[in-house]
Design an enzyme around this catalytic site. Sequence first.
Site, PDB file in Angstrom:
ATOM      1  N   TYR A 138      37.063  42.614  39.583  1.00  0.00           N
ATOM      2  CA  TYR A 138      37.090  41.194  39.928  1.00  0.00           C
ATOM      3  C   TYR A 138      36.166  40.354  39.039  1.00  0.00           C
ATOM      4  O   TYR A 138      35.892  39.199  39.352  1.00  0.00           O
ATOM      5  CB  TYR A 138      36.641  40.991  41.385  1.00  0.00           C
ATOM      6  CG  TYR A 138      37.692  41.293  42.434  1.00  0.00           C
ATOM      7  CD1 TYR A 138      38.508  42.408  42.338  1.00  0.00           C
ATOM      8  CD2 TYR A 138      37.843  40.458  43.538  1.00  0.00           C
ATOM      9  CE1 TYR A 138      39.445  42.699  43.320  1.00  0.00           C
ATOM     10  CE2 TYR A 138      38.785  40.742  44.528  1.00  0.00           C
ATOM     11  CZ  TYR A 138      39.573  41.863  44.401  1.00  0.00           C
ATOM     12  OH  TYR A 138      40.503  42.143  45.387  1.00  0.00           O
ATOM     13  N   LYS A 188      38.338  56.714  40.410  1.00  0.00           N
ATOM     14  CA  LYS A 188      39.579  57.096  39.727  1.00  0.00           C
ATOM     15  C   LYS A 188      39.269  57.495  38.288  1.00  0.00           C
ATOM     16  O   LYS A 188      39.810  56.942  37.329  1.00  0.00           O
ATOM     17  CB  LYS A 188      40.567  55.899  39.795  1.00  0.00           C
ATOM     18  CG  LYS A 188      41.961  56.138  39.257  1.00  0.00           C
ATOM     19  CD  LYS A 188      42.808  57.106  40.071  1.00  0.00           C
ATOM     20  CE  LYS A 188      44.131  57.381  39.358  1.00  0.00           C
ATOM     21  NZ  LYS A 188      44.874  58.489  39.987  1.00  0.00           N
ATOM     22  N   ASP A 221      43.820  57.673  45.037  1.00  0.00           N
ATOM     23  CA  ASP A 221      45.178  57.959  45.545  1.00  0.00           C
ATOM     24  C   ASP A 221      45.116  58.996  46.673  1.00  0.00           C
ATOM     25  O   ASP A 221      45.702  58.805  47.742  1.00  0.00           O
ATOM     26  CB  ASP A 221      46.132  58.394  44.406  1.00  0.00           C
ATOM     27  CG  ASP A 221      45.521  59.385  43.423  1.00  0.00           C
ATOM     28  OD1 ASP A 221      44.309  59.689  43.537  1.00  0.00           O
ATOM     29  OD2 ASP A 221      46.247  59.873  42.536  1.00  0.00           O
ATOM     30  N   ASP A 245      39.059  46.523  48.399  1.00  0.00           N
ATOM     31  CA  ASP A 245      39.970  45.513  48.954  1.00  0.00           C
ATOM     32  C   ASP A 245      41.203  46.187  49.537  1.00  0.00           C
ATOM     33  O   ASP A 245      41.583  45.956  50.697  1.00  0.00           O
ATOM     34  CB  ASP A 245      40.367  44.527  47.843  1.00  0.00           C
ATOM     35  CG  ASP A 245      41.402  43.532  48.337  1.00  0.00           C
ATOM     36  OD1 ASP A 245      41.232  42.998  49.453  1.00  0.00           O
ATOM     37  OD2 ASP A 245      42.399  43.302  47.617  1.00  0.00           O
ATOM     38  N   ASP A 249      42.404  47.015  53.824  1.00  0.00           N
ATOM     39  CA  ASP A 249      43.633  46.588  54.521  1.00  0.00           C
ATOM     40  C   ASP A 249      44.306  47.822  55.135  1.00  0.00           C
ATOM     41  O   ASP A 249      44.819  47.780  56.252  1.00  0.00           O
ATOM     42  CB  ASP A 249      44.626  45.889  53.570  1.00  0.00           C
ATOM     43  CG  ASP A 249      44.496  44.357  53.608  1.00  0.00           C
ATOM     44  OD1 ASP A 249      43.375  43.861  53.846  1.00  0.00           O
ATOM     45  OD2 ASP A 249      45.518  43.652  53.405  1.00  0.00           O
TER      46      ASP A 249
HETATM   47  C1  IPM Z   1      39.678  39.997  50.833  1.00  0.00           C
HETATM   48  C2  IPM Z   1      40.704  39.195  50.092  1.00  0.00           C
HETATM   49  C3  IPM Z   1      40.142  38.664  48.783  1.00  0.00           C
HETATM   50  C4  IPM Z   1      39.710  39.856  47.950  1.00  0.00           C
HETATM   51  C5  IPM Z   1      41.123  37.792  47.999  1.00  0.00           C
HETATM   52  C6  IPM Z   1      41.663  36.696  48.844  1.00  0.00           C
HETATM   53  C7  IPM Z   1      40.532  37.271  46.725  1.00  0.00           C
HETATM   54  O1  IPM Z   1      41.856  39.924  49.903  1.00  0.00           O
HETATM   55  O2  IPM Z   1      38.597  39.452  51.132  1.00  0.00           O
HETATM   56  O3  IPM Z   1      39.964  41.152  51.162  1.00  0.00           O
HETATM   57  O4  IPM Z   1      40.533  40.454  47.260  1.00  0.00           O
HETATM   58  O5  IPM Z   1      38.539  40.180  47.982  1.00  0.00           O
HETATM   59 MN    MN Z   2      41.856  41.817  50.933  1.00  0.00          MN
END
Ligand code: IPM
Ligand code: MN
Length: 359
Positions: A138, A188, A221, A245, A249
Site C-alpha cells: 500500500y 509469500k 495461499d 486486508d 475479510d
Molecule cells: C480495509 C479496507 C481498506 C484497506 C481500503 C478501503 C483501502 O479494505 O480497511 O480493510 O484495504 O485497507
Molecule cells: Mn478490507
Amino acid sequence: MKEYKVAVIAGDGIGPEVLAEGVKILNKVSELSGDFKFQFTYFPWGCQYYLKNGKMMDEDGLEKLKAFDAIYLGAVGYPGVPDHISLCDLLLKIRKGFDQYVNIRPVQLLDGAPCPLKDITREQIDMLVIRENSEGEYAGAGDWLFKGKPEEVVLQTGVFSRKGTERIIRYAYEEARKTGRTLTSISKGNALIYSMVFWDQVFAEVGKEYPDVKTYSYLVDAASMFFVKDPGRFQVVVTSNLFGDILTDLGAAISGGMGLAAGANVNPERKYPSMFEPIHGSAPDIAGKGIANPLASIWSVSQMLDFFGHEDWGSKVLKAIEQVMVEKKALTPDMDGQAKTNEVGDEVVTVLSKMYKAK
Ligand code: IPM
Ligand code: MN
Ligand code: NAD
C-alpha cells in the site's frame, strides 16, 4: 472527570448509520461508569464532501485531527467518486499521516455469532491478526508510463523498509509474549522474492529475541486454506498490509460476517491519535435502508475503550454484543434477524444497562 475528545468521521454509505450506534454505546458506558465521558466532534468528510468541495477532507484535516484522543471512522468510498481517490485522500491518508502502523483485527468467534464452518467451537476461532498498516503493497509507489498508448506500462512497487518490517513484527512478538500465545507469520517468499524473503528473514531475526514465543510461518495461499479448514492453528498472526486486508475479510466471513468485524489503527507511540473502525466498507447495496449491522462498529468502540485503558469496559461491551447475539431478539438481516440498525444499538444499550447498574 476525564473527558476523551473523539473525532467522528462517519463517511459514506452505511458509515453514518452504524457509527451512530457506537456513539450511543460510548455515551451509555460513560453514564454507567461515572468516571469518564466523551466529547464528540463530527467532521463531514467523505464522498459527498468531495463532490461539493473537490476534496475528501480539509487541506489542514490532519492538523485538525491531531488534537483528538481518538478518531472513530465509519466507512469511506461510494460510487460516483473513484475509490483510489476517496480512499487515498481520506482513510489511507490518516493511517499513513498518523503513522498508525499497527492494524489490530480480532478474528474471534463470539458466543452467538453465526459461523458457516461445520463443527466449529468458539475456541477454534480465536486469533488476533496484526496487519502492517503503513507501507508494503500500500506504499503508493509506482508509475503509469505511456498512459493510453499501446506500450503502456504500470508499476506498483511494494515498499518494505527495515524499520517498517521490524516494528510490526516486533509488535506482534510482544503481543504473543504478553498473552502467552503462538505467533504465525503469513507471507509469500516463494514468489515475492525480495519483499517476502526479506519479511521472512526479519521474522526469524527478531524471533531470536523471543525464544519463549512459539512461531509458525505459512505461505498466504496455504494460510487462507487453513483459515477455513483449520482456523484453530492460528493465535497471534502477523502479516503484510495487503495480505492482512484480504485475510481479515476471510476472517470476518468465518466469525460472524462483515457486520461484526472490527479493527483498530494504532500508533503505539501515541504521538498521533489512533483510529477505530469497522473493517467493512460503505456497503452501497444496503446503504440508506437502515439494516446495516452496527455490531462491528460497536466492537470497535470496545477496542477504543481498551486503548484508553478501560479494558474492563471494553470487555463489558463485548459481553453485551455476545448476549445480544445469543438472545437473538434484535439482529439485522445479515444475521438472519429482522431488526433495524438502531434497534440493535438500542438492544446493546439495554443489555449493558441490565448487566451493569449505574454507580
Ligand atoms: C480495509 C479496507 C481498506 C484497506 C481500503 C478501503 C483501502 O479494505 O480497511 O480493510 O484495504 O485497507
Ligand atoms: Mn478490507
Ligand atoms: P463492503 O464491506 O462495503 O461490502 C461487502 C458486502 O458486505 C456487501 O454485500 C455489504 O452489504 C456487506 N456488509 C458490509 N458491512 C455490512 C454491515 N455492517 N452489515 C451488513 N452487511 C454488511 O465492501 P465493498 O462493497 O467491496 O466496498 C464498498 C465501498 O466501500 C467501496 O468504495 C470500497 O472501496 C469501500 N471500502 C471502505 C472501507 C473502509 O472505509 N474502511 C473498507 C472496505 C471497503
